[in-house]
Design a protein around this motif. Sequence first.
Motif, PDB file in Angstrom:
ATOM      1  N   ALA A 167       0.855  -1.190   0.000  1.00  0.00           N
ATOM      2  CA  ALA A 167       0.000   0.000   0.000  1.00  0.00           C
ATOM      3  C   ALA A 167       0.884   1.231   0.000  1.00  0.00           C
ATOM      4  O   ALA A 167       2.087   1.160   0.279  1.00  0.00           O
ATOM      5  CB  ALA A 167      -0.917   0.003   1.229  1.00  0.00           C
ATOM      6  N   THR A 168       0.270   2.376  -0.307  1.00  0.00           N
ATOM      7  CA  THR A 168       0.978   3.649  -0.193  1.00  0.00           C
ATOM      8  C   THR A 168      -0.010   4.763   0.127  1.00  0.00           C
ATOM      9  O   THR A 168      -1.181   4.698  -0.261  1.00  0.00           O
ATOM     10  CB  THR A 168       1.741   3.990  -1.489  1.00  0.00           C
ATOM     11  N   ASP A 169       0.465   5.747   0.852  1.00  0.00           N
ATOM     12  CA  ASP A 169      -0.320   6.951   1.124  1.00  0.00           C
ATOM     13  C   ASP A 169       0.301   8.163   0.424  1.00  0.00           C
ATOM     14  O   ASP A 169       0.027   9.302   0.776  1.00  0.00           O
ATOM     15  CB  ASP A 169      -0.436   7.210   2.631  1.00  0.00           C
ATOM     16  N   ASN A 170       1.160   7.897  -0.558  1.00  0.00           N
ATOM     17  CA  ASN A 170       1.862   8.924  -1.331  1.00  0.00           C
ATOM     18  C   ASN A 170       3.106   9.445  -0.619  1.00  0.00           C
ATOM     19  O   ASN A 170       3.818  10.278  -1.165  1.00  0.00           O
ATOM     20  CB  ASN A 170       0.939  10.103  -1.691  1.00  0.00           C
ATOM     21  N   ARG A 171       3.353   8.968   0.597  1.00  0.00           N
ATOM     22  CA  ARG A 171       4.559   9.353   1.336  1.00  0.00           C
ATOM     23  C   ARG A 171       5.412   8.143   1.691  1.00  0.00           C
ATOM     24  O   ARG A 171       6.629   8.222   1.714  1.00  0.00           O
ATOM     25  CB  ARG A 171       4.187  10.114   2.621  1.00  0.00           C
ATOM     26  N   VAL A 172       4.741   7.036   1.994  1.00  0.00           N
ATOM     27  CA  VAL A 172       5.426   5.795   2.357  1.00  0.00           C
ATOM     28  C   VAL A 172       4.891   4.661   1.486  1.00  0.00           C
ATOM     29  O   VAL A 172       3.679   4.543   1.291  1.00  0.00           O
ATOM     30  CB  VAL A 172       5.208   5.439   3.844  1.00  0.00           C
ATOM     31  N   ILE A 173       5.787   3.857   0.954  1.00  0.00           N
ATOM     32  CA  ILE A 173       5.406   2.626   0.273  1.00  0.00           C
ATOM     33  C   ILE A 173       5.647   1.481   1.246  1.00  0.00           C
ATOM     34  O   ILE A 173       6.765   1.286   1.719  1.00  0.00           O
ATOM     35  CB  ILE A 173       6.216   2.422  -1.020  1.00  0.00           C
ATOM     36  N   TRP A 174       4.596   0.742   1.561  1.00  0.00           N
ATOM     37  CA  TRP A 174       4.637  -0.334   2.549  1.00  0.00           C
ATOM     38  C   TRP A 174       4.441  -1.662   1.836  1.00  0.00           C
ATOM     39  O   TRP A 174       3.533  -1.810   1.018  1.00  0.00           O
ATOM     40  CB  TRP A 174       3.540  -0.101   3.583  1.00  0.00           C
ATOM     41  N   ILE A 175       5.302  -2.637   2.129  1.00  0.00           N
ATOM     42  CA  ILE A 175       5.214  -3.953   1.495  1.00  0.00           C
ATOM     43  C   ILE A 175       5.352  -5.033   2.559  1.00  0.00           C
ATOM     44  O   ILE A 175       6.258  -4.974   3.403  1.00  0.00           O
ATOM     45  CB  ILE A 175       6.326  -4.143   0.441  1.00  0.00           C
ATOM     46  N   ASN A 176       4.464  -6.012   2.519  1.00  0.00           N
ATOM     47  CA  ASN A 176       4.533  -7.149   3.436  1.00  0.00           C
ATOM     48  C   ASN A 176       5.199  -8.318   2.704  1.00  0.00           C
ATOM     49  O   ASN A 176       4.547  -9.079   1.988  1.00  0.00           O
ATOM     50  CB  ASN A 176       3.136  -7.548   3.908  1.00  0.00           C
ATOM     51  N   ALA A 177       6.514  -8.467   2.887  1.00  0.00           N
ATOM     52  CA  ALA A 177       7.263  -9.530   2.217  1.00  0.00           C
ATOM     53  C   ALA A 177       6.920 -10.905   2.764  1.00  0.00           C
ATOM     54  O   ALA A 177       7.240 -11.925   2.138  1.00  0.00           O
ATOM     55  CB  ALA A 177       8.761  -9.279   2.362  1.00  0.00           C
ATOM     56  N   GLY A 178       6.270 -10.959   3.925  1.00  0.00           N
ATOM     57  CA  GLY A 178       5.901 -12.238   4.523  1.00  0.00           C
ATOM     58  C   GLY A 178       4.517 -12.715   4.137  1.00  0.00           C
ATOM     59  O   GLY A 178       4.041 -13.734   4.656  1.00  0.00           O
ATOM     60  N   HIS A 179       3.842 -12.004   3.234  1.00  0.00           N
ATOM     61  CA  HIS A 179       2.495 -12.411   2.808  1.00  0.00           C
ATOM     62  C   HIS A 179       2.549 -13.777   2.132  1.00  0.00           C
ATOM     63  O   HIS A 179       3.471 -14.086   1.384  1.00  0.00           O
ATOM     64  CB  HIS A 179       1.919 -11.362   1.854  1.00  0.00           C
ATOM     65  N   GLU A 180       1.532 -14.584   2.376  1.00  0.00           N
ATOM     66  CA  GLU A 180       1.518 -15.959   1.874  1.00  0.00           C
ATOM     67  C   GLU A 180       1.631 -16.028   0.355  1.00  0.00           C
ATOM     68  O   GLU A 180       2.248 -16.959  -0.192  1.00  0.00           O
ATOM     69  CB  GLU A 180       0.225 -16.651   2.336  1.00  0.00           C
ATOM     70  N   SER A 181       1.079 -15.056  -0.345  1.00  0.00           N
ATOM     71  CA  SER A 181       1.136 -15.069  -1.809  1.00  0.00           C
ATOM     72  C   SER A 181       2.557 -14.893  -2.335  1.00  0.00           C
ATOM     73  O   SER A 181       2.846 -15.243  -3.479  1.00  0.00           O
ATOM     74  CB  SER A 181       0.235 -13.962  -2.376  1.00  0.00           C
ATOM     75  N   ILE A 182       3.446 -14.365  -1.475  1.00  0.00           N
ATOM     76  CA  ILE A 182       4.858 -14.191  -1.845  1.00  0.00           C
ATOM     77  C   ILE A 182       5.691 -15.373  -1.365  1.00  0.00           C
ATOM     78  O   ILE A 182       6.476 -15.941  -2.119  1.00  0.00           O
ATOM     79  CB  ILE A 182       5.409 -12.879  -1.265  1.00  0.00           C
TER      80      ILE A 182
END
Length: 204
Positions: A68-83
């Motif tokens: 997700a992003t709020d236009n200031r921070v890009i957040w990524i969940n590398a531990g998500h099951e799809s990854i």
Amino acid sequence: MARVNHKRVKQLITQEKHRYSDEQFFTSPLFMNYLQEIAATQTGRYSPSKRVSVKVVWAPENTGYRAATDNRVIWINAGHESITRLGNREDRFEDICGLFAHELAHVLFTDFLGKKACLNRLAYQKWYPDTPDASDPNFPDFESEFWAFCQEDAKSLEAARMLISELANILEDGHIEQRMMYEYPGVLGGNLKNMRKRKHADMP
């Protein structure tokens, strides 16, 4: 921000898992700085003063958003099951970079203020920026019913806002991804394209 050794990042991608776990690698300052340096380079072309930070977390228990992003921070969940279910680290790296490219495309091409204004004006029975140009002769009746529904109660208005937001997101996601792949066909567009291929391959 210090320059990142991109060759070193590539080397660590292929390290045996017992030396560096996915969690250690993807949440490391080295990897986050690698993504942040790319973000700084690309956003700087549009606005030299814009600063976007990148946060990569390892939260397998979080089954919601992968990124997700709020236009200031890009957040990524590398531990998500799809990854984590992907077969090797190279594929997981590509998928995370594809997610990063998608969120960076929002930063580059999404009108965040316009979207907020659109949702806020619904409360006043106003379209943003203009009334839809509808060729259907029944549109006035549909519009009246829509505004009547919005004014029934707070829950109805919130449901209408959520529906419009979701529809806008679906259309916008396709638009920004096409722009990213067209304007940045290298690392960003390539990883985004590979991520899309894997996603479509998983569809029934």
